[in-house]
Design a protein around this motif. Sequence first.
Motif, short mmCIF file in Angstrom:
data_model
loop_
_atom_site.label_atom_id
_atom_site.label_comp_id
_atom_site.label_asym_id
_atom_site.label_seq_id
_atom_site.Cartn_x
_atom_site.Cartn_y
_atom_site.Cartn_z
N LEU A 4 0.84 -1.20 0.00
CA LEU A 4 0.00 0.00 0.00
C LEU A 4 0.88 1.25 0.00
O LEU A 4 1.72 1.42 0.88
N SER A 37 -1.74 -0.96 -4.07
CA SER A 37 -2.83 -0.04 -3.76
C SER A 37 -2.25 1.34 -3.43
O SER A 37 -1.07 1.46 -3.10
N ILE A 39 -3.46 5.07 -1.36
CA ILE A 39 -4.34 6.04 -0.70
C ILE A 39 -3.80 7.43 -1.02
O ILE A 39 -2.62 7.71 -0.79
N GLU A 46 -8.90 8.09 -10.23
CA GLU A 46 -9.43 6.94 -9.51
C GLU A 46 -9.06 5.61 -10.15
O GLU A 46 -9.26 4.56 -9.55
N SER A 52 -4.90 -0.36 -7.42
CA SER A 52 -6.18 0.00 -6.81
C SER A 52 -6.01 1.35 -6.11
O SER A 52 -5.22 1.45 -5.16
N TYR A 54 -7.39 4.67 -4.01
CA TYR A 54 -8.39 5.15 -3.06
C TYR A 54 -8.17 6.65 -2.85
O TYR A 54 -7.45 7.06 -1.94
N ILE A 56 -9.34 9.29 -1.24
CA ILE A 56 -10.34 9.46 -0.18
C ILE A 56 -10.03 10.58 0.81
O ILE A 56 -10.88 10.94 1.63
N GLN A 67 -10.48 7.36 8.07
CA GLN A 67 -10.47 6.86 6.69
C GLN A 67 -9.24 5.97 6.46
O GLN A 67 -9.32 4.97 5.75
N LYS A 70 -9.97 2.58 8.18
CA LYS A 70 -10.94 1.78 7.43
C LYS A 70 -10.30 1.15 6.19
O LYS A 70 -10.49 -0.04 5.90
N THR A 71 -9.51 1.96 5.46
CA THR A 71 -8.93 1.48 4.20
C THR A 71 -7.79 0.49 4.45
O THR A 71 -7.67 -0.53 3.75
N LYS A 74 -9.22 -2.78 5.31
CA LYS A 74 -9.77 -3.45 4.13
C LYS A 74 -8.67 -4.09 3.28
O LYS A 74 -8.79 -5.23 2.82
N ILE A 75 -7.57 -3.36 3.08
CA ILE A 75 -6.50 -3.84 2.21
C ILE A 75 -5.62 -4.89 2.89
O ILE A 75 -5.13 -5.83 2.27
#
Length: 365
Positions: A4, A37, A39, A46, A52, A54, A56, A67, A70-71, A74-75
Amino acid sequence: MRVLYISGAFPPMKCGVGDYLYQLLSEMGKMRNLNISLITSSECIEQMQGVSIYPIIKRWDFTAFPQIIKTVSKIRPDIVHIQYPTIGYKKYLFPSFLPVLLKVLGVKKIVQTWHEPLSRKGLFRYFPNLLVDSIIINVESDYLNKLPNFYANLLNKKIRCYIPISSNIPMSKLDNKEKLSLRKRIFKEQYQKNIIAYFGFITPNKGLEYLFQAANPEKDSILLICELKESDKYHNKIKDIINSDRWKKNVVLTGYLPDEKVADYLAIADMAVFPFIKGCSERNGSVLAALLQNTFVITTSFEKNGYFGNEHIYYVHPGNKTELEQAIIRYRKQNIHQERQSSSLVKPWSEIAMMHERIYRFLGK
Protein backbone atom coordinates in the motif's frame (compact mmCIF):
# COMPACT_ATOMS: atom_id res chain seq x y z
CA MET A 1 2.59 -9.47 -1.51
CA ARG A 2 0.24 -6.54 -0.81
CA VAL A 3 1.94 -3.13 -0.93
CA LEU A 4 0.00 0.00 0.00
CA TYR A 5 1.36 3.40 -1.05
CA ILE A 6 0.31 6.61 0.69
CA SER A 7 0.84 9.97 -0.99
CA GLY A 8 -0.74 13.39 -0.63
CA ALA A 9 -0.37 14.00 -4.36
CA PHE A 10 -1.05 12.10 -7.57
CA PRO A 11 -2.11 13.26 -11.04
CA PRO A 12 -3.78 15.51 -12.02
CA MET A 13 -2.39 17.43 -9.01
CA LYS A 14 0.64 19.49 -10.02
CA CYS A 15 3.35 18.01 -7.82
CA GLY A 16 6.71 16.53 -8.76
CA VAL A 17 6.40 13.76 -6.16
CA GLY A 18 2.93 12.89 -7.44
CA ASP A 19 4.23 12.69 -11.02
CA TYR A 20 7.16 10.58 -9.82
CA LEU A 21 4.80 8.16 -8.07
CA TYR A 22 2.63 7.87 -11.17
CA GLN A 23 5.64 6.77 -13.23
CA LEU A 24 6.78 4.37 -10.52
CA LEU A 25 3.36 2.76 -10.06
CA SER A 26 2.97 2.40 -13.82
CA GLU A 27 5.85 -0.08 -13.59
CA MET A 28 5.04 -1.58 -10.17
CA GLY A 29 1.52 -2.39 -11.36
CA LYS A 30 2.97 -4.71 -14.01
CA MET A 31 4.62 -6.99 -11.43
CA ARG A 32 2.56 -10.12 -10.93
CA ASN A 33 4.02 -10.90 -7.52
CA LEU A 34 2.78 -7.57 -6.11
CA ASN A 35 -0.72 -6.34 -5.32
CA ILE A 36 -0.45 -2.53 -5.42
CA SER A 37 -2.83 -0.04 -3.76
CA LEU A 38 -2.68 3.72 -3.21
CA ILE A 39 -4.34 6.04 -0.70
CA THR A 40 -4.21 9.62 -1.95
CA SER A 41 -6.03 12.96 -2.06
CA SER A 42 -9.66 13.19 -3.15
CA GLU A 43 -8.94 15.27 -6.28
CA CYS A 44 -6.70 12.57 -7.81
CA ILE A 45 -7.52 10.04 -10.52
CA GLU A 46 -9.43 6.94 -9.51
CA GLN A 47 -8.26 4.39 -12.06
CA MET A 48 -4.87 3.06 -13.13
CA GLN A 49 -3.98 -0.26 -14.66
CA GLY A 50 -2.60 -2.68 -12.10
CA VAL A 51 -3.18 -0.32 -9.14
CA SER A 52 -6.18 0.00 -6.81
CA ILE A 53 -6.55 3.72 -6.07
CA TYR A 54 -8.39 5.15 -3.06
CA PRO A 55 -8.65 8.96 -3.55
CA ILE A 56 -10.34 9.46 -0.18
CA ILE A 57 -8.43 12.10 1.80
CA LYS A 58 -9.82 15.65 1.64
CA ARG A 59 -7.52 17.10 4.30
CA TRP A 60 -4.31 15.53 5.59
CA ASP A 61 -4.94 16.40 9.22
CA PHE A 62 -5.91 14.06 12.06
CA THR A 63 -9.53 13.94 10.83
CA ALA A 64 -8.19 11.67 8.05
CA PHE A 65 -7.25 8.95 10.54
CA PRO A 66 -10.65 7.13 10.51
CA GLN A 67 -10.47 6.86 6.69
CA ILE A 68 -6.90 5.54 6.94
CA ILE A 69 -8.00 2.95 9.54
CA LYS A 70 -10.94 1.78 7.43
CA THR A 71 -8.93 1.48 4.20
CA VAL A 72 -5.88 -0.16 5.77
CA SER A 73 -8.16 -2.69 7.50
CA LYS A 74 -9.77 -3.45 4.13
CA ILE A 75 -6.50 -3.84 2.21
CA ARG A 76 -4.52 -5.59 4.99
CA PRO A 77 -1.16 -4.63 3.43
CA ASP A 78 2.05 -6.52 4.09
CA ILE A 79 4.01 -3.30 3.48
CA VAL A 80 3.03 0.38 3.58
CA HIS A 81 5.18 2.82 1.61
CA ILE A 82 4.72 6.56 2.32
CA GLN A 83 5.97 9.47 0.19
CA TYR A 84 7.30 12.71 1.75
CA PRO A 85 6.72 15.58 1.13
CA THR A 86 3.81 16.25 -1.24
CA ILE A 87 1.80 19.34 -2.07
CA GLY A 88 -1.33 17.67 -0.67
CA TYR A 89 0.07 17.40 2.85
CA LYS A 90 0.40 21.20 3.01
CA LYS A 91 1.64 22.10 6.52
CA TYR A 92 -0.33 19.44 8.37
CA LEU A 93 1.64 17.36 10.88
CA PHE A 94 -0.56 14.29 10.55
CA PRO A 95 1.44 12.70 7.67
CA SER A 96 4.57 12.63 9.87
CA PHE A 97 2.68 10.60 12.47
CA LEU A 98 1.49 8.03 9.92
CA PRO A 99 4.33 5.52 10.62
CA VAL A 100 3.47 5.52 14.34
CA LEU A 101 -0.26 5.23 13.72
CA LEU A 102 0.25 2.43 11.20
CA LYS A 103 2.28 0.49 13.78
CA VAL A 104 -0.63 0.89 16.20
CA LEU A 105 -2.89 -0.58 13.50
CA GLY A 106 -0.62 -3.62 13.29
CA VAL A 107 1.36 -2.79 10.15
CA LYS A 108 4.80 -4.26 10.82
CA LYS A 109 6.70 -3.27 7.70
CA ILE A 110 6.93 0.38 6.67
CA VAL A 111 8.95 2.13 3.97
CA GLN A 112 9.32 5.90 3.63
CA THR A 113 10.72 7.86 0.69
CA TRP A 114 12.15 11.24 1.67
CA HIS A 115 12.41 13.23 -1.54
CA GLU A 116 13.81 16.49 -0.21
CA PRO A 117 16.40 17.45 2.40
CA LEU A 118 15.02 19.01 5.57
CA SER A 119 15.76 22.63 6.29
CA ARG A 120 16.69 23.90 9.72
CA LYS A 121 13.35 25.71 9.76
CA GLY A 122 11.54 22.37 9.62
CA LEU A 123 14.08 20.59 11.81
CA PHE A 124 11.64 18.69 14.00
CA ARG A 125 8.91 18.19 11.43
CA TYR A 126 10.02 14.66 10.50
CA PHE A 127 10.99 13.61 14.02
CA PRO A 128 7.77 11.52 14.43
CA ASN A 129 8.70 9.68 11.21
CA LEU A 130 11.70 8.19 13.00
CA LEU A 131 9.94 6.89 16.10
CA VAL A 132 9.34 3.45 14.56
CA ASP A 133 11.54 1.05 12.62
CA SER A 134 11.24 1.53 8.87
CA ILE A 135 13.36 1.57 5.74
CA ILE A 136 14.02 5.09 4.47
CA ILE A 137 14.63 5.64 0.75
CA ASN A 138 16.50 8.75 -0.42
CA VAL A 139 16.56 9.90 -4.03
CA GLU A 140 19.96 11.61 -3.73
CA SER A 141 23.19 9.69 -3.12
CA ASP A 142 24.60 12.46 -0.90
CA TYR A 143 21.37 13.02 1.05
CA LEU A 144 22.96 12.85 4.52
CA ASN A 145 25.40 15.63 3.64
CA LYS A 146 22.46 17.97 3.03
CA LEU A 147 20.88 17.43 6.46
CA PRO A 148 21.45 19.19 9.77
CA ASN A 149 23.66 17.04 12.04
CA PHE A 150 20.66 16.17 14.24
CA TYR A 151 18.88 14.31 11.44
CA ALA A 152 22.04 12.95 9.84
CA ASN A 153 22.93 11.23 13.12
CA LEU A 154 19.42 9.82 13.51
CA LEU A 155 19.26 8.54 9.94
CA ASN A 156 22.67 6.90 10.28
CA LYS A 157 21.03 4.50 12.71
CA LYS A 158 18.26 3.57 10.26
CA ILE A 159 18.22 1.21 7.30
CA ARG A 160 18.56 3.54 4.31
CA CYS A 161 18.54 2.93 0.58
CA TYR A 162 19.41 5.18 -2.33
CA ILE A 163 17.11 4.88 -5.35
CA PRO A 164 17.37 7.63 -8.00
CA ILE A 165 14.42 9.22 -9.74
CA SER A 166 13.99 9.45 -13.49
CA SER A 167 12.23 11.77 -15.89
CA ASN A 168 8.49 12.23 -15.39
CA ILE A 169 8.37 13.36 -19.03
CA PRO A 170 8.50 10.71 -21.82
CA MET A 171 10.91 10.71 -24.75
CA SER A 172 9.74 12.71 -27.76
CA LYS A 173 8.66 10.66 -30.76
CA LEU A 174 9.37 13.41 -33.30
CA ASP A 175 11.86 12.72 -36.08
CA ASN A 176 14.29 15.39 -37.25
CA LYS A 177 11.96 16.65 -39.99
CA GLU A 178 9.08 17.01 -37.53
CA LYS A 179 11.33 18.77 -35.01
CA LEU A 180 12.34 21.33 -37.63
CA SER A 181 8.71 21.88 -38.60
CA LEU A 182 7.70 22.48 -34.98
CA ARG A 183 10.65 24.78 -34.46
CA LYS A 184 9.62 26.88 -37.48
CA ARG A 185 6.00 26.99 -36.33
CA ILE A 186 6.93 28.22 -32.84
CA PHE A 187 9.75 30.63 -33.67
CA LYS A 188 8.82 31.57 -37.26
CA GLU A 189 11.60 33.61 -38.90
CA GLN A 190 13.78 33.29 -35.77
CA TYR A 191 13.90 29.49 -35.83
CA GLN A 192 17.59 29.52 -36.85
CA LYS A 193 18.63 31.25 -33.64
CA ASN A 194 20.08 29.31 -30.73
CA ILE A 195 16.98 28.04 -28.91
CA ILE A 196 17.42 27.85 -25.12
CA ALA A 197 14.73 25.94 -23.23
CA TYR A 198 13.76 26.13 -19.58
CA PHE A 199 11.21 23.72 -18.11
CA GLY A 200 9.80 23.40 -14.61
CA PHE A 201 8.20 25.29 -11.77
CA ILE A 202 9.21 28.94 -11.38
CA THR A 203 10.46 29.86 -7.91
CA PRO A 204 13.18 32.29 -6.74
CA ASN A 205 15.67 29.46 -6.09
CA LYS A 206 15.48 28.44 -9.78
CA GLY A 207 17.41 31.61 -10.67
CA LEU A 208 15.64 32.17 -13.97
CA GLU A 209 16.66 35.84 -14.12
CA TYR A 210 20.29 34.70 -14.59
CA LEU A 211 19.34 33.06 -17.87
CA PHE A 212 18.01 36.37 -19.24
CA GLN A 213 21.15 38.17 -18.04
CA ALA A 214 23.50 35.62 -19.64
CA ALA A 215 21.72 35.02 -22.97
CA ASN A 216 21.89 37.40 -25.93
CA PRO A 217 18.56 38.21 -27.68
CA GLU A 218 20.38 38.93 -30.92
CA LYS A 219 21.56 35.32 -31.09
CA ASP A 220 19.31 33.42 -28.65
CA SER A 221 15.60 32.83 -28.29
CA ILE A 222 14.27 31.52 -24.99
CA LEU A 223 11.57 28.85 -24.76
CA LEU A 224 9.90 28.86 -21.33
CA ILE A 225 7.95 25.64 -20.86
CA CYS A 226 6.12 26.68 -17.72
CA GLU A 227 3.29 28.71 -16.22
CA LEU A 228 3.46 32.25 -14.83
CA LYS A 229 0.74 33.36 -12.42
CA GLU A 230 -0.49 36.91 -11.88
CA SER A 231 -0.69 36.37 -8.11
CA ASP A 232 2.99 35.40 -7.74
CA LYS A 233 5.46 38.24 -7.05
CA TYR A 234 8.46 36.39 -8.54
CA HIS A 235 6.45 35.38 -11.61
CA ASN A 236 5.61 39.04 -12.20
CA LYS A 237 9.32 39.86 -12.00
CA ILE A 238 10.00 37.32 -14.76
CA LYS A 239 7.08 38.72 -16.80
CA ASP A 240 8.60 42.18 -16.60
CA ILE A 241 11.87 40.79 -18.00
CA ILE A 242 10.02 38.99 -20.81
CA ASN A 243 8.14 42.17 -21.73
CA SER A 244 11.21 44.40 -21.64
CA ASP A 245 12.50 45.98 -24.84
CA ARG A 246 15.50 43.64 -24.71
CA TRP A 247 13.49 40.39 -24.71
CA LYS A 248 9.88 40.97 -25.79
CA LYS A 249 10.40 39.56 -29.32
CA ASN A 250 12.66 36.69 -28.30
CA VAL A 251 10.73 34.68 -25.70
CA VAL A 252 8.05 32.03 -26.16
CA LEU A 253 6.05 31.23 -23.03
CA THR A 254 4.05 28.03 -23.49
CA GLY A 255 1.98 27.88 -20.30
CA TYR A 256 1.00 24.42 -19.04
CA LEU A 257 1.53 21.62 -21.58
CA PRO A 258 0.76 17.88 -21.54
CA ASP A 259 3.79 15.68 -20.93
CA GLU A 260 4.13 14.61 -24.58
CA LYS A 261 4.17 18.24 -25.71
CA VAL A 262 6.79 19.10 -23.09
CA ALA A 263 8.98 16.33 -24.51
CA ASP A 264 8.58 17.68 -28.06
CA TYR A 265 9.39 21.25 -27.02
CA LEU A 266 12.50 20.17 -25.12
CA ALA A 267 13.57 18.07 -28.11
CA ILE A 268 13.60 21.04 -30.52
CA ALA A 269 15.85 23.16 -28.29
CA ASP A 270 19.58 23.51 -28.94
CA MET A 271 20.24 23.57 -25.22
CA ALA A 272 18.36 23.63 -21.92
CA VAL A 273 19.60 25.95 -19.18
CA PHE A 274 18.78 25.57 -15.48
CA PRO A 275 20.55 28.29 -13.42
CA PHE A 276 19.53 26.94 -10.01
CA ILE A 277 20.63 29.12 -7.09
CA LYS A 278 21.27 26.12 -4.82
CA GLY A 279 22.86 23.98 -7.50
CA CYS A 280 21.44 21.10 -9.51
CA SER A 281 20.66 17.88 -7.65
CA GLU A 282 19.73 14.33 -8.62
CA ARG A 283 16.09 15.06 -7.82
CA ASN A 284 15.74 17.83 -10.42
CA GLY A 285 13.38 16.03 -12.77
CA SER A 286 13.27 18.93 -15.23
CA VAL A 287 16.97 18.40 -15.98
CA LEU A 288 16.38 14.67 -16.47
CA ALA A 289 13.49 15.46 -18.83
CA ALA A 290 15.80 17.53 -21.04
CA LEU A 291 18.54 14.90 -20.94
CA LEU A 292 16.06 12.19 -21.97
CA GLN A 293 15.56 14.12 -25.21
CA ASN A 294 19.37 14.10 -25.65
CA THR A 295 19.26 17.89 -25.33
CA PHE A 296 22.48 19.49 -24.10
CA VAL A 297 22.14 20.92 -20.58
CA ILE A 298 23.87 23.81 -18.84
CA THR A 299 23.20 23.96 -15.11
CA THR A 300 24.84 24.84 -11.80
CA SER A 301 26.82 23.00 -9.15
CA PHE A 302 28.96 23.79 -6.12
CA GLU A 303 30.98 20.58 -6.61
CA LYS A 304 31.33 20.19 -10.39
CA ASN A 305 32.65 22.57 -13.02
CA GLY A 306 32.94 22.27 -16.78
CA TYR A 307 31.68 19.64 -19.21
CA PHE A 308 30.94 16.07 -18.09
CA GLY A 309 30.64 13.99 -21.25
CA ASN A 310 28.96 10.94 -19.71
CA GLU A 311 26.24 13.23 -18.31
CA HIS A 312 26.03 15.57 -21.36
CA ILE A 313 25.99 18.50 -18.92
CA TYR A 314 28.11 21.63 -18.54
CA TYR A 315 28.27 22.92 -14.95
CA VAL A 316 28.84 26.50 -13.82
CA HIS A 317 28.94 27.91 -10.31
CA PRO A 318 25.51 29.01 -8.96
CA GLY A 319 24.94 32.74 -9.28
CA ASN A 320 27.92 33.28 -11.60
CA LYS A 321 26.42 35.16 -14.54
CA THR A 322 29.76 35.46 -16.36
CA GLU A 323 30.39 31.69 -16.30
CA LEU A 324 26.86 31.05 -17.53
CA GLU A 325 27.22 33.57 -20.32
CA GLN A 326 30.55 32.05 -21.44
CA ALA A 327 29.04 28.54 -21.45
CA ILE A 328 26.12 29.68 -23.62
CA ILE A 329 28.50 31.42 -26.04
CA ARG A 330 30.76 28.39 -26.26
CA TYR A 331 28.02 25.85 -26.91
CA ARG A 332 25.87 28.19 -28.98
CA LYS A 333 28.48 27.84 -31.69
CA GLN A 334 28.83 24.07 -31.35
CA ASN A 335 25.54 22.58 -30.30
CA ILE A 336 23.32 23.36 -33.29
CA HIS A 337 25.38 21.04 -35.46
CA GLN A 338 26.78 18.58 -32.95
CA GLU A 339 25.45 15.05 -32.66
CA ARG A 340 23.11 14.68 -29.71
CA GLN A 341 24.26 12.41 -26.91
CA SER A 342 22.51 10.33 -24.28
CA SER A 343 23.18 10.86 -20.56
CA SER A 344 24.12 8.25 -17.99
CA LEU A 345 21.98 10.07 -15.42
CA VAL A 346 18.61 9.00 -16.87
CA LYS A 347 17.57 5.58 -15.59
CA PRO A 348 14.60 3.64 -17.02
CA TRP A 349 11.59 3.50 -14.71
CA SER A 350 11.57 -0.29 -15.02
CA GLU A 351 15.00 -0.39 -13.36
CA ILE A 352 13.84 1.94 -10.58
CA ALA A 353 10.77 -0.24 -10.01
CA MET A 354 12.98 -3.33 -9.73
CA MET A 355 15.04 -1.62 -7.05
CA HIS A 356 11.85 -1.04 -5.06
CA GLU A 357 10.71 -4.61 -5.60
CA ARG A 358 13.99 -5.92 -4.16
CA ILE A 359 13.39 -3.90 -0.99
CA TYR A 360 9.90 -5.37 -0.65
CA ARG A 361 11.27 -8.90 -1.14
CA PHE A 362 13.89 -8.21 1.55
CA LEU A 363 11.15 -7.09 3.95
CA GLY A 364 9.03 -10.11 3.04
CA LYS A 365 11.63 -12.62 4.19
